[in-house]
Design a protein around this motif. Structure first.
Motif, PDB file in Angstrom:
ATOM      1  N   ASN A 164       4.695 -21.974   2.071  1.00  0.00           N
ATOM      2  CA  ASN A 164       4.435 -23.137   1.230  1.00  0.00           C
ATOM      3  C   ASN A 164       5.438 -23.276   0.087  1.00  0.00           C
ATOM      4  OD1 ASN A 164       2.041 -23.850   2.689  1.00  0.00           O
ATOM      5  ND2 ASN A 164       0.984 -22.164   1.624  1.00  0.00           N
ATOM      6  N   ALA A 165       6.554 -22.579   0.203  1.00  0.00           N
ATOM      7  CA  ALA A 165       7.567 -22.621  -0.855  1.00  0.00           C
ATOM      8  C   ALA A 165       8.955 -22.725  -0.240  1.00  0.00           C
ATOM      9  CB  ALA A 165       7.455 -21.393  -1.751  1.00  0.00           C
ATOM     10  N   PRO A 166       9.298 -23.877   0.331  1.00  0.00           N
ATOM     11  CA  PRO A 166      10.611 -24.016   0.988  1.00  0.00           C
ATOM     12  C   PRO A 166      11.794 -23.835   0.045  1.00  0.00           C
ATOM     13  CG  PRO A 166       9.531 -26.140   0.733  1.00  0.00           C
ATOM     14  CD  PRO A 166       8.502 -25.114   0.385  1.00  0.00           C
ATOM     15  N   TRP A 167      11.559 -23.947  -1.249  1.00  0.00           N
ATOM     16  CA  TRP A 167      12.635 -23.806  -2.219  1.00  0.00           C
ATOM     17  C   TRP A 167      13.142 -22.366  -2.326  1.00  0.00           C
ATOM     18  CZ3 TRP A 167      11.156 -20.252  -5.790  1.00  0.00           C
ATOM     19  CH2 TRP A 167       9.783 -20.031  -5.952  1.00  0.00           C
ATOM     20  N   VAL A 168      12.356 -21.412  -1.848  1.00  0.00           N
ATOM     21  CA  VAL A 168      12.732 -20.003  -2.000  1.00  0.00           C
ATOM     22  C   VAL A 168      14.064 -19.716  -1.319  1.00  0.00           C
ATOM     23  CG1 VAL A 168      12.103 -17.640  -1.388  1.00  0.00           C
ATOM     24  CG2 VAL A 168      10.385 -19.192  -2.318  1.00  0.00           C
ATOM     25  N   GLY A 169      14.277 -20.312  -0.145  1.00  0.00           N
ATOM     26  CA  GLY A 169      15.520 -20.054   0.575  1.00  0.00           C
ATOM     27  C   GLY A 169      16.758 -20.393  -0.217  1.00  0.00           C
ATOM     28  N   ALA A 170      16.665 -21.396  -1.085  1.00  0.00           N
ATOM     29  CA  ALA A 170      17.829 -21.796  -1.878  1.00  0.00           C
ATOM     30  C   ALA A 170      18.274 -20.712  -2.843  1.00  0.00           C
ATOM     31  CB  ALA A 170      17.513 -23.082  -2.645  1.00  0.00           C
ATOM     32  N   LEU A 171      17.364 -19.821  -3.194  1.00  0.00           N
ATOM     33  CA  LEU A 171      17.711 -18.737  -4.108  1.00  0.00           C
ATOM     34  C   LEU A 171      18.758 -17.810  -3.509  1.00  0.00           C
ATOM     35  CD1 LEU A 171      14.158 -17.759  -5.393  1.00  0.00           C
ATOM     36  CD2 LEU A 171      15.854 -19.163  -6.563  1.00  0.00           C
ATOM     37  N   PHE A 172      18.841 -17.778  -2.185  1.00  0.00           N
ATOM     38  CA  PHE A 172      19.757 -16.849  -1.514  1.00  0.00           C
ATOM     39  C   PHE A 172      20.858 -17.588  -0.761  1.00  0.00           C
ATOM     40  CE2 PHE A 172      15.543 -14.838  -1.756  1.00  0.00           C
ATOM     41  CZ  PHE A 172      15.863 -13.774  -2.587  1.00  0.00           C
ATOM     42  N   ALA A 173      21.142 -18.806  -1.188  1.00  0.00           N
ATOM     43  CA  ALA A 173      22.195 -19.585  -0.534  1.00  0.00           C
ATOM     44  C   ALA A 173      23.567 -18.973  -0.770  1.00  0.00           C
ATOM     45  CB  ALA A 173      22.162 -21.029  -1.026  1.00  0.00           C
ATOM     46  N   ASP A 174      23.742 -18.327  -1.911  1.00  0.00           N
ATOM     47  CA  ASP A 174      25.013 -17.675  -2.226  1.00  0.00           C
ATOM     48  C   ASP A 174      25.109 -16.352  -1.462  1.00  0.00           C
ATOM     49  OD1 ASP A 174      26.491 -15.550  -4.168  1.00  0.00           O
ATOM     50  OD2 ASP A 174      27.390 -17.540  -4.351  1.00  0.00           O
ATOM     51  N   GLN A 175      26.190 -16.166  -0.720  1.00  0.00           N
ATOM     52  CA  GLN A 175      26.335 -14.981   0.124  1.00  0.00           C
ATOM     53  C   GLN A 175      26.348 -13.695  -0.684  1.00  0.00           C
ATOM     54  OE1 GLN A 175      26.596 -14.942   3.680  1.00  0.00           O
ATOM     55  NE2 GLN A 175      26.181 -12.777   3.297  1.00  0.00           N
ATOM     56  N   ALA A 176      26.995 -13.721  -1.847  1.00  0.00           N
ATOM     57  CA  ALA A 176      27.052 -12.506  -2.660  1.00  0.00           C
ATOM     58  C   ALA A 176      25.665 -12.106  -3.140  1.00  0.00           C
ATOM     59  CB  ALA A 176      27.990 -12.721  -3.849  1.00  0.00           C
ATOM     60  N   VAL A 177      24.851 -13.077  -3.534  1.00  0.00           N
ATOM     61  CA  VAL A 177      23.482 -12.788  -3.961  1.00  0.00           C
ATOM     62  C   VAL A 177      22.675 -12.242  -2.791  1.00  0.00           C
ATOM     63  CG1 VAL A 177      21.328 -13.820  -4.792  1.00  0.00           C
ATOM     64  CG2 VAL A 177      23.518 -14.494  -5.806  1.00  0.00           C
TER      65      VAL A 177
END
Length: 204
Positions: free
Chosen positions: A111-124
Protein backbone atom coordinates in the motif's frame (compact mmCIF):
# COMPACT_ATOMS: atom_id res chain seq x y z
CA UNK A 1 7.00 -17.01 31.91
CA UNK A 2 9.79 -14.69 33.02
CA UNK A 3 13.29 -14.46 31.67
CA UNK A 4 16.18 -15.31 34.01
CA UNK A 5 18.28 -12.41 35.22
CA UNK A 6 21.99 -11.84 35.52
CA UNK A 7 23.62 -10.40 38.63
CA UNK A 8 22.74 -6.86 37.56
CA UNK A 9 19.04 -7.70 37.53
CA UNK A 10 18.70 -7.42 33.76
CA UNK A 11 16.80 -10.08 31.81
CA UNK A 12 19.05 -12.38 29.79
CA UNK A 13 18.85 -15.56 27.77
CA UNK A 14 18.87 -18.64 29.94
CA UNK A 15 22.24 -20.33 30.28
CA UNK A 16 21.59 -23.07 27.73
CA UNK A 17 20.33 -20.65 25.05
CA UNK A 18 23.19 -18.22 25.65
CA UNK A 19 25.71 -21.03 25.34
CA UNK A 20 24.06 -22.46 22.21
CA UNK A 21 24.03 -19.16 20.35
CA UNK A 22 27.06 -17.34 21.74
CA UNK A 23 29.30 -18.49 24.59
CA UNK A 24 29.85 -22.15 23.66
CA UNK A 25 29.23 -21.75 19.92
CA UNK A 26 32.29 -21.98 17.72
CA UNK A 27 33.22 -21.84 14.06
CA UNK A 28 33.45 -25.46 12.92
CA UNK A 29 36.30 -26.70 10.73
CA UNK A 30 35.27 -30.36 10.47
CA UNK A 31 31.88 -32.03 10.18
CA UNK A 32 30.35 -35.48 10.39
CA UNK A 33 28.88 -37.16 7.31
CA UNK A 34 25.31 -36.56 8.51
CA UNK A 35 23.47 -34.75 5.71
CA UNK A 36 21.70 -31.41 6.12
CA UNK A 37 18.26 -31.54 4.58
CA UNK A 38 16.09 -28.86 3.04
CA UNK A 39 13.74 -28.99 6.02
CA UNK A 40 16.61 -27.95 8.30
CA UNK A 41 17.52 -25.06 6.02
CA UNK A 42 13.86 -24.03 5.95
CA UNK A 43 13.85 -24.06 9.77
CA UNK A 44 16.88 -21.75 9.71
CA UNK A 45 15.10 -19.39 7.33
CA UNK A 46 11.94 -19.35 9.43
CA UNK A 47 14.02 -17.93 12.28
CA UNK A 48 16.31 -15.65 10.31
CA UNK A 49 13.54 -13.93 8.35
CA UNK A 50 12.37 -12.15 11.52
CA UNK A 51 15.63 -10.25 11.95
CA UNK A 52 15.22 -6.51 11.27
CA UNK A 53 16.53 -4.84 8.13
CA UNK A 54 16.23 -1.22 6.98
CA UNK A 55 12.64 -0.72 5.85
CA UNK A 56 12.30 -4.52 5.79
CA UNK A 57 14.24 -4.76 2.51
CA UNK A 58 15.58 -8.30 3.24
CA UNK A 59 18.33 -8.43 0.57
CA UNK A 60 20.06 -11.65 1.69
CA UNK A 61 19.93 -14.49 -0.85
CA UNK A 62 21.15 -18.02 -0.13
CA UNK A 63 22.46 -20.49 -2.69
CA UNK A 64 22.77 -24.07 -1.41
CA UNK A 65 25.68 -25.77 -3.14
CA UNK A 66 24.61 -29.41 -3.34
CA UNK A 67 25.89 -30.96 -6.57
CA UNK A 68 29.52 -32.16 -6.88
CA UNK A 69 29.98 -30.02 -9.99
CA UNK A 70 28.82 -26.83 -8.24
CA UNK A 71 30.86 -27.69 -5.14
CA UNK A 72 34.03 -27.94 -7.23
CA UNK A 73 33.29 -24.63 -8.95
CA UNK A 74 33.02 -23.05 -5.52
CA UNK A 75 36.07 -24.74 -4.03
CA UNK A 76 38.17 -23.52 -6.95
CA UNK A 77 37.50 -19.94 -5.79
CA UNK A 78 38.50 -20.47 -2.13
CA UNK A 79 41.78 -19.75 -0.42
CA UNK A 80 43.90 -22.91 0.07
CA UNK A 81 43.09 -23.23 3.77
CA UNK A 82 39.36 -23.33 3.07
CA UNK A 83 39.31 -25.82 0.20
CA UNK A 84 39.47 -29.18 1.98
CA UNK A 85 36.95 -28.44 4.73
CA UNK A 86 34.51 -27.02 2.19
CA UNK A 87 34.91 -30.07 -0.02
CA UNK A 88 33.97 -32.29 2.93
CA UNK A 89 31.18 -30.26 4.57
CA UNK A 90 27.68 -31.80 4.36
CA UNK A 91 26.25 -28.54 3.02
CA UNK A 92 27.70 -25.27 1.82
CA UNK A 93 25.71 -22.05 1.49
CA UNK A 94 26.79 -19.05 -0.54
CA UNK A 95 25.32 -15.90 1.01
CA UNK A 96 24.88 -12.94 -1.29
CA UNK A 97 23.38 -9.46 -1.35
CA UNK A 98 20.60 -8.93 -3.89
CA UNK A 99 21.18 -5.49 -5.41
CA UNK A 100 17.79 -5.74 -7.07
CA UNK A 101 15.96 -6.23 -3.77
CA UNK A 102 13.60 -3.36 -4.65
CA UNK A 103 11.82 -5.75 -7.02
CA UNK A 104 10.15 -7.25 -3.94
CA UNK A 105 9.15 -4.00 -2.27
CA UNK A 106 5.58 -4.08 -3.69
CA UNK A 107 5.10 -7.33 -1.74
CA UNK A 108 6.60 -5.91 1.45
CA UNK A 109 4.80 -2.56 1.10
CA UNK A 110 1.68 -3.27 -0.97
CA UNK A 111 0.00 0.00 0.00
CA UNK A 112 3.02 2.28 -0.34
CA UNK A 113 4.14 2.44 -3.99
CA UNK A 114 6.29 5.46 -3.19
CA UNK A 115 8.76 3.28 -1.26
CA UNK A 116 10.43 2.06 -4.45
CA UNK A 117 11.44 5.61 -5.34
CA UNK A 118 13.65 5.71 -2.26
CA UNK A 119 16.00 3.23 -3.94
CA UNK A 120 15.94 4.61 -7.47
CA UNK A 121 19.54 5.75 -7.09
CA UNK A 122 21.90 2.82 -7.75
CA UNK A 123 24.45 3.92 -5.16
CA UNK A 124 21.78 4.08 -2.45
CA UNK A 125 20.44 0.69 -3.50
CA UNK A 126 23.93 -0.85 -3.43
CA UNK A 127 24.74 0.51 0.04
CA UNK A 128 21.38 -0.66 1.35
CA UNK A 129 21.84 -4.15 -0.11
CA UNK A 130 25.36 -4.65 1.23
CA UNK A 131 24.69 -3.26 4.71
CA UNK A 132 21.46 -5.11 5.35
CA UNK A 133 22.52 -8.42 3.81
CA UNK A 134 25.64 -8.20 5.98
CA UNK A 135 23.44 -7.94 9.05
CA UNK A 136 21.44 -10.92 7.81
CA UNK A 137 24.61 -13.00 7.45
CA UNK A 138 24.99 -12.68 11.23
CA UNK A 139 21.38 -13.74 11.70
CA UNK A 140 21.98 -16.71 9.42
CA UNK A 141 24.90 -17.95 11.52
CA UNK A 142 22.79 -17.68 14.66
CA UNK A 143 19.95 -19.48 12.88
CA UNK A 144 22.25 -22.39 12.03
CA UNK A 145 23.27 -22.65 15.67
CA UNK A 146 19.68 -22.34 16.87
CA UNK A 147 18.59 -25.47 14.97
CA UNK A 148 21.42 -27.49 16.52
CA UNK A 149 23.95 -27.34 13.68
CA UNK A 150 27.41 -25.83 13.46
CA UNK A 151 28.41 -23.08 11.05
CA UNK A 152 31.78 -22.49 9.43
CA UNK A 153 31.53 -18.99 7.92
CA UNK A 154 34.36 -17.89 5.63
CA UNK A 155 35.46 -14.76 3.83
CA UNK A 156 38.62 -16.27 2.36
CA UNK A 157 37.67 -16.50 -1.30
CA UNK A 158 37.92 -14.78 -4.65
CA UNK A 159 34.70 -12.76 -4.60
CA UNK A 160 34.93 -11.84 -8.28
CA UNK A 161 35.41 -15.51 -9.14
CA UNK A 162 32.39 -16.63 -7.12
CA UNK A 163 30.28 -13.88 -8.63
CA UNK A 164 31.30 -14.96 -12.12
CA UNK A 165 30.52 -18.61 -11.37
CA UNK A 166 27.25 -18.21 -9.47
CA UNK A 167 25.93 -14.70 -10.14
CA UNK A 168 26.93 -13.80 -13.71
CA UNK A 169 24.06 -11.33 -14.15
CA UNK A 170 25.71 -8.96 -11.64
CA UNK A 171 22.57 -8.54 -9.56
CA UNK A 172 23.85 -10.62 -6.64
CA UNK A 173 27.24 -10.25 -4.96
CA UNK A 174 28.72 -12.78 -2.58
CA UNK A 175 29.30 -11.78 1.04
CA UNK A 176 30.17 -15.06 2.77
CA UNK A 177 30.47 -18.80 2.30
CA UNK A 178 29.18 -20.94 5.17
CA UNK A 179 29.83 -24.63 5.75
CA UNK A 180 26.98 -26.26 7.67
CA UNK A 181 26.61 -29.58 9.50
CA UNK A 182 27.14 -31.50 12.71
CA UNK A 183 30.60 -30.80 14.15
CA UNK A 184 33.13 -33.56 13.56
CA UNK A 185 36.32 -34.61 15.35
CA UNK A 186 38.62 -31.73 16.32
CA UNK A 187 36.08 -29.28 14.90
CA UNK A 188 37.15 -26.38 17.09
CA UNK A 189 40.32 -24.36 17.14
CA UNK A 190 41.49 -22.69 20.34
CA UNK A 191 39.15 -19.84 21.14
CA UNK A 192 40.79 -16.47 20.63
CA UNK A 193 40.29 -13.62 23.11
CA UNK A 194 37.49 -11.08 22.72
CA UNK A 195 37.72 -7.36 23.35
CA UNK A 196 36.53 -6.20 26.75
CA UNK A 197 33.53 -3.94 27.25
CA UNK A 198 35.82 -0.99 27.99
CA UNK A 199 37.64 -1.48 24.68
CA UNK A 200 34.43 -1.45 22.67
CA UNK A 201 31.93 0.85 24.34
CA UNK A 202 32.21 4.60 24.90
CA UNK A 203 29.68 7.17 26.03
CA UNK A 204 29.33 10.70 24.70
Amino acid sequence: MTNPQDDTGHAVLDGAAGDLLFRAARTASTFTDEPVGDEQVRAIHELVKWGPTSMNVQPLRVVLVRTPEARQRLVDQLMPGNKDKTSRAPLVAVLAADHGFDEHLPVVFPNAPWVGALFADQAVRDRTAEFNAGIQVGYFILGVRAVGLAAGPMSGFDADGINREFFPDGRHRVLAVVNIGRPGPDAWRERLPRLAYEQVVTSV
